[in-house]
Design a protein around this motif. Structure first.
Motif, PDB file in Angstrom:
ATOM      1  N   HIS A  61       0.855  -1.284  -0.056  1.00  0.00           N
ATOM      2  CA  HIS A  61      -0.022  -0.008  -0.010  1.00  0.00           C
ATOM      3  C   HIS A  61       0.648   1.400   0.111  1.00  0.00           C
ATOM      4  O   HIS A  61       1.900   1.405   0.855  1.00  0.00           O
ATOM      5  N   TRP A  62       0.657   2.246  -0.983  1.00  0.00           N
ATOM      6  CA  TRP A  62       1.401   3.162  -0.956  1.00  0.00           C
ATOM      7  C   TRP A  62       1.544   4.303   0.203  1.00  0.00           C
ATOM      8  O   TRP A  62       2.646   4.653   0.450  1.00  0.00           O
ATOM      9  N   LYS A  63       0.749   4.020   1.283  1.00  0.00           N
ATOM     10  CA  LYS A  63       0.818   4.782   2.287  1.00  0.00           C
ATOM     11  C   LYS A  63       1.759   4.202   3.283  1.00  0.00           C
ATOM     12  O   LYS A  63       2.016   4.838   4.227  1.00  0.00           O
ATOM     13  N   TYR A 113      -3.150  19.785   4.040  1.00  0.00           N
ATOM     14  CA  TYR A 113      -1.974  18.728   3.436  1.00  0.00           C
ATOM     15  C   TYR A 113      -0.782  19.434   2.559  1.00  0.00           C
ATOM     16  O   TYR A 113      -0.030  18.549   2.331  1.00  0.00           O
ATOM     17  N   THR A 165      -6.344  12.768   7.890  1.00  0.00           N
ATOM     18  CA  THR A 165      -5.594  11.914   6.932  1.00  0.00           C
ATOM     19  C   THR A 165      -4.398  12.281   6.538  1.00  0.00           C
ATOM     20  O   THR A 165      -3.488  11.587   5.610  1.00  0.00           O
ATOM     21  N   SER A 166      -4.022  13.579   6.600  1.00  0.00           N
ATOM     22  CA  SER A 166      -2.852  14.348   5.985  1.00  0.00           C
ATOM     23  C   SER A 166      -1.446  13.550   6.454  1.00  0.00           C
ATOM     24  O   SER A 166      -0.402  13.972   5.705  1.00  0.00           O
ATOM     25  N   LEU A 218     -11.627  -0.688   6.771  1.00  0.00           N
ATOM     26  CA  LEU A 218     -11.619  -1.720   5.474  1.00  0.00           C
ATOM     27  C   LEU A 218     -11.949  -3.067   6.218  1.00  0.00           C
ATOM     28  O   LEU A 218     -11.859  -3.791   5.260  1.00  0.00           O
ATOM     29  N   THR A 252      -9.479  18.387   3.168  1.00  0.00           N
ATOM     30  CA  THR A 252      -9.472  17.100   3.086  1.00  0.00           C
ATOM     31  C   THR A 252      -9.560  16.596   4.706  1.00  0.00           C
ATOM     32  O   THR A 252      -9.972  15.302   4.549  1.00  0.00           O
ATOM     33  N   GLN A 309     -12.130   2.667  -0.400  1.00  0.00           N
ATOM     34  CA  GLN A 309     -10.676   3.063  -0.306  1.00  0.00           C
ATOM     35  C   GLN A 309     -10.059   3.213  -1.560  1.00  0.00           C
ATOM     36  O   GLN A 309      -8.891   4.080  -1.598  1.00  0.00           O
ATOM     37  N   ASP A 315      -7.970   6.468  -2.137  1.00  0.00           N
ATOM     38  CA  ASP A 315      -6.584   6.282  -2.543  1.00  0.00           C
ATOM     39  C   ASP A 315      -6.151   6.999  -3.956  1.00  0.00           C
ATOM     40  O   ASP A 315      -5.278   7.610  -4.125  1.00  0.00           O
ATOM     41  N   GLU A 373      -6.122  10.612  -3.369  1.00  0.00           N
ATOM     42  CA  GLU A 373      -5.162  11.082  -2.614  1.00  0.00           C
ATOM     43  C   GLU A 373      -3.905  11.228  -3.538  1.00  0.00           C
ATOM     44  O   GLU A 373      -2.939  12.115  -3.288  1.00  0.00           O
ATOM     45  N   ARG A 374      -3.694  10.065  -4.228  1.00  0.00           N
ATOM     46  CA  ARG A 374      -2.393   9.890  -4.860  1.00  0.00           C
ATOM     47  C   ARG A 374      -2.497  10.985  -6.102  1.00  0.00           C
ATOM     48  O   ARG A 374      -1.500  11.514  -6.282  1.00  0.00           O
ATOM     49  N   LEU A 431      -3.888  15.016  -4.402  1.00  0.00           N
ATOM     50  CA  LEU A 431      -2.930  15.492  -3.259  1.00  0.00           C
ATOM     51  C   LEU A 431      -1.466  15.450  -3.447  1.00  0.00           C
ATOM     52  O   LEU A 431      -0.384  16.070  -3.301  1.00  0.00           O
ATOM     53  N   ALA A 432      -1.098  13.977  -3.793  1.00  0.00           N
ATOM     54  CA  ALA A 432       0.362  13.682  -3.827  1.00  0.00           C
ATOM     55  C   ALA A 432       0.797  14.083  -5.337  1.00  0.00           C
ATOM     56  O   ALA A 432       2.081  14.030  -5.465  1.00  0.00           O
TER      57      ALA A 432
END
Lengths: 281, 238, 279
Positions: free
Chosen positions: A51-53, A141, A229-230, A245, B46, B186, B190, B193-194, B197-198
């Motif tokens: 997972h990327w996080k 963020y 969540t930042s 989840l 966010t 999710q 996700d 966010e990717r 945000l990212a």
């Protein structure tokens, strides 16, 4: 009663208690991390790491501990030394300094949110001083490092008291004679701190550090309150997997990662701050 | 409610799909547009979750949220706020009406009591009372009285306009996912966010997240729901 | 600059040092107190004042936020539950923890380090995950939604603290004291009761306080394991989740104030522990 069985007898209640209410459920959770319908698997750890996080959460957690704990060590030693030197106002000072002890991480997060939010007190103060012309959003963020600083400050504010109490108690147990003897031999205050007090304080320091570091890896409510969540951290991700989840397997895998880091650091401090048996007071 | 925005509004309006065309050229266009629009949002958003708060505190002037989460803004300052339909995209005006079903398990210990409860919940009076208190609109045919709170009147008019519009493209809530629902959401969060945000590359992120999405669909075997075309077996991800 | 000249004046560096000392102490007090003060300002201001900008640094004496919480049905019962759970946790943690702390400090035996690691592991593992298998276990044994059930979970949280604190406290008492008592004819048990216990009691009280506070502040297990018998934190969490900003601050205030009062009420015991420091 002979000295061989007595220690085991004294440990029995705690051991039994932990076996039933900690080890057993812990084993169930650990089992979850390594199995699926088919049997043994590392799939959950792979899902977690892919997972990327995950790397972000991992390093955020480590960096937070690295930023917070050393400051707390210095701060709590300073405060503890000040308490021992204090003649007047010592009781009230101790009361005030230990107040955060009673404050939960959730409440601490809310308190610091009042300071850092967009219409919060920091913005109001900077505005009043003419530093800024309009309120800035500190906790966005876009600048996670401000969130990072806010969380670090809140953690230092909240969790230094516990180290302070352990150290004050430890300092009280060091006979004054050592310090006086060193003074007679002409040691400066600084030398006495480094050569006499701190080495003798090692058991308390060890306890305080281990507890604090372990708790630092479990930072969660403060982060949730200030960063949302930042700024992902390991514990937050664990919660997310477990409750959002609904994947207990990956949550268990994450929990084992937190456990592994904690054990590694515990062993490190046990080793580095080891108290040789003969050198105990 | 971010995930609902992507599932029920962004994707249907740009790709006429939620799952099947998750990773498609149309989806890339959608995310490009969304990334472009994002610069006009409040960077604190966010962490917003109850948009009535931000509307009332004027942190934001335009908000997207569930009617129930906006009610207080309309009720407290009915003259300051308006409600308007969701915007439309190349493939229509995507929006997500919630359709709920109620069932009684065959093994329920008190079957008659359960039936009575459901009958009570479906009564027009109960539905109106729920609407008054929570801004959840009636699921049975009811004539709305005139003395409804401002939130109901204002958002009700906008919803009527939206569902009656010529290009309306309603999508359903994700279904058939069981306890994978959280993971399904999710994927969209996700992706957001990717990409937004990212600042990751859109194609690469969609490719990667499509893999996760495909796995969820195959594991649950959930068939497609509108606006995706009905599928035999698990809804495919192209 | 007077700083450069000051060493020439006898007594002056000492005075400068004292001023610096006092200033640092006050600064540290402010560091602790100001954030709490700001929370109070927010709590005692009207909802509009909370989101206004720039914000006033004095409270507006508006009690609407607090009235909201006071008006909540069941808050008194939740308060009672919190006190009961924390009390039982405190007792359990000390009764189980202190003997272990004593054994760790006085004896060398095989398995000692394994036990220490076990103790630390309890704190190193995210407890909320354990709350789920425990909930299943409690339902089977009828412990679910009871004061004792929750207190048991909180005890696993508090136990490492009570073991480690009592361990370092016992370690600080020279074993020679006990040995002297033995040579004077005391049994091990007598020596412990008459020599060690009086010295250690204040410290034990302090570690009991820890256990109490840990239980008092615990949110997560409390929310998972109680339904009818909600504790204050579990109760507040439910209402906080869906509240706007100004109610969050009031909720934070409601969480903090009992802690302030509690630490104040037991300061005698805390100070008694520091009484050791006066020795």
């Amino acid at each position: 009663m002979d000295n061989r069985t007595l220690p085991y007898l004294l440990l029995l209640p705690a051991t039994l208690f932990l076996c039933v209410f900690f080890l057993y459920p812990f084993a169930l959770v650990a089992w979850q991390a390594f199995t699926n319908e088919a049997g043994f698997t590392l799939e959950h750890f792979r899902t977690m790491a892919d997972h990327w996080k995950f790397p972000i959460a991992f390093w955020n957690t480590m960096l937070l501990a690295l930023a917070v704990v050393p400051v707390q060590v210095v701060l709590s030693i300073t405060m503890a030394m000040m308490v021992t030197r204090m003649q007047r106002g010592r009781d009230i000072m101790l009361y005030i300094w230990t107040i955060p002890l009673g404050i939960s991480d959730l409440a601490a997060g809310i308190i610091w949110l009042a300071i850092f939010e967009q219409t919060g007190f920091l913005n109001s103060m900077l505005y009043g001083l003419g530093v800024i012309e309009q309120p800035t959003n500190f906790l966005s963020y876009q600048n996670t490092w401000v969130i990072f600083i806010a969380i670090a400050l809140a953690e230092i504010w909240r969790a230094t008291a516990i180290m302070l109490v352990i150290l004050v108690a430890g300092l009280g147990l060091i006979p004054k004679e050592y310090d006086e003897a060193a003074e007679v031999f002409g040691a400066s205050r600084w030398q006495r701190l480094w050569k006499v007090t701190l080495p003798l304080l090692r058991p308390s320091l060890q306890t305080a550090l281990i507890l604090r570091v372990i708790l630092a890896f479990e930072v969660f409510a403060v982060v949730a309150a200030l960063g949302g969540t930042s700024l992902p951290v390991l514990m937050g991700e664990t919660y997310n997997y477990q409750f959002e989840l609904q994947d207990g397997h990956v949550a268990a895998a994450l929990a084992l990662v937190i456990l592994a880091i904690s054990i590694a650091f515990t062993l490190f401090f046990l080793r580095v701050l080891r108290v040789p048996k003969g050198a105990q007071i | 409610m971010k995930h609902r925005f992507f599932q029920g509004y962004l994707y249907p309006s740009y790709t006429n799909s939620v799952v099947t065309k998750f990773n498609s050229p149309e989806a890339v266009v959608a995310w490009e547009k969304f990334r472009e629009l994002w610069q006009y949002t409040n960077p604190g958003s966010t962490n917003f979750s109850f948009m009535q708060e931000q509307l009332l505190s004027e942190d934001v002037w335009v908000a997207f949220d569930h009617t129930a989460r906006l009610a207080e803004a309309f009720n407290q300052r009915p003259d300051d706020f308006i409600a308007f339909p969701a915007p439309s995209g190349p493939t229509g005006r995507g929006f997500m009406p919630v359709i709920a079903g109620i069932a009684i398990p065959r093994t329920a210990p008190d079957m008659d009591g359960s039936k009575e409860l459901i009958a009570y919940m479906m009564k027009p009076e109960t539905q109106l009372a729920t609407l008054r208190a929570t801004s959840f609109f009636p699921v049975v045919d009811v004539d709305l009285p005139d003395d409804m709170p401002p939130a109901v009147q204002i958002s009700g008019a906008a919803i009527a306009k939206m569902s009656g519009s010529a290009d309306a493209n309603p999508g359903l809530l994700p279904s058939g996912l069981g306890d994978e629902g959280g993971k399904f959401n999710q994927v969209y969060v996700d992706t957001f966010e990717r990409i937004v945000l990212a600042g990751h590359d859109i194609e690469a992120v969609l490719e990667d997240q499509a893999g996760t999405l495909r796995r969820i669909m195959e594991e649950t075997g959930a068939p497609c729901w509108a606006p995706d075309l009905p599928s035999e077996g698990a809804c495919p991800v192209d | 600059m007077s700083v450069a000249e000051s060493p020439k004046l006898p007594g002056s560096p000492r005075r400068a040092g004292n001023i610096l000392f006092g200033a640092t102490a006050l600064l540290l007090c402010a560091w602790v107190l100001v954030p709490i003060y700001l929370l109070i300002v927010n709590t005692l201001s009207s909802p509009e004042a909370v989101t206004a900008f720039p914000k006033s640094f004095v409270p507006g004496w508006d009690f609407a936020n607090l009235e909201f919480f006071a008006g909540f049905a069941g808050i008194l019962k939740a308060l009672k539950n919190s006190v009961l759970v924390a009390g039982v946790t405190m007792l359990l943690a000390i009764l189980i923890g202190a003997p272990a702390g004593y054994a760790l400090s006085r004896f060398d035996f095989p398995g000692k380090s394994a036990f220490r690691i076990l103790i630390l592991m309890t704190r190193a593992f995210p407890l909320p995950l354990l709350a789920l298998p425990l909930a299943v276990m409690f339902i089977r044994t009828g412990l679910d939604d009871t004061i004792l059930g929750l207190a048991i979970v909180h005890t696993t949280l508090a136990l490492p603290f009570s073991v480690l604190i009592t361990f370092s406290l016992f370690s600080g008492i020279p074993i020679e004291l006990e040995e002297a008592a033995w040579t004077l004819g005391c049994t091990r048990e007598q020596a412990f009761r008459k020599v060690v216990l009086p010295l250690i009691l204040p410290g034990i009280a302090a570690s009991a306080v820890f256990a109490f506070v840990i239980s008092w502040n615990e949110v997560f297990a409390a929310s998972v394991l109680t339904i009818e018998n909600r504790t204050l934190t579990a109760f507040l969490l439910q209402s906080l989740d869906v509240s706007p900003m100004h109610l969050k601050f009031a909720g934070g205030f409601v969480l903090v104030v009992p802690a302030l009062i509690f630490i104040f009420a037991v300061r005698k015991y805390l100070f008694a522990m520091w009484g050791i420091a006066n020795r």
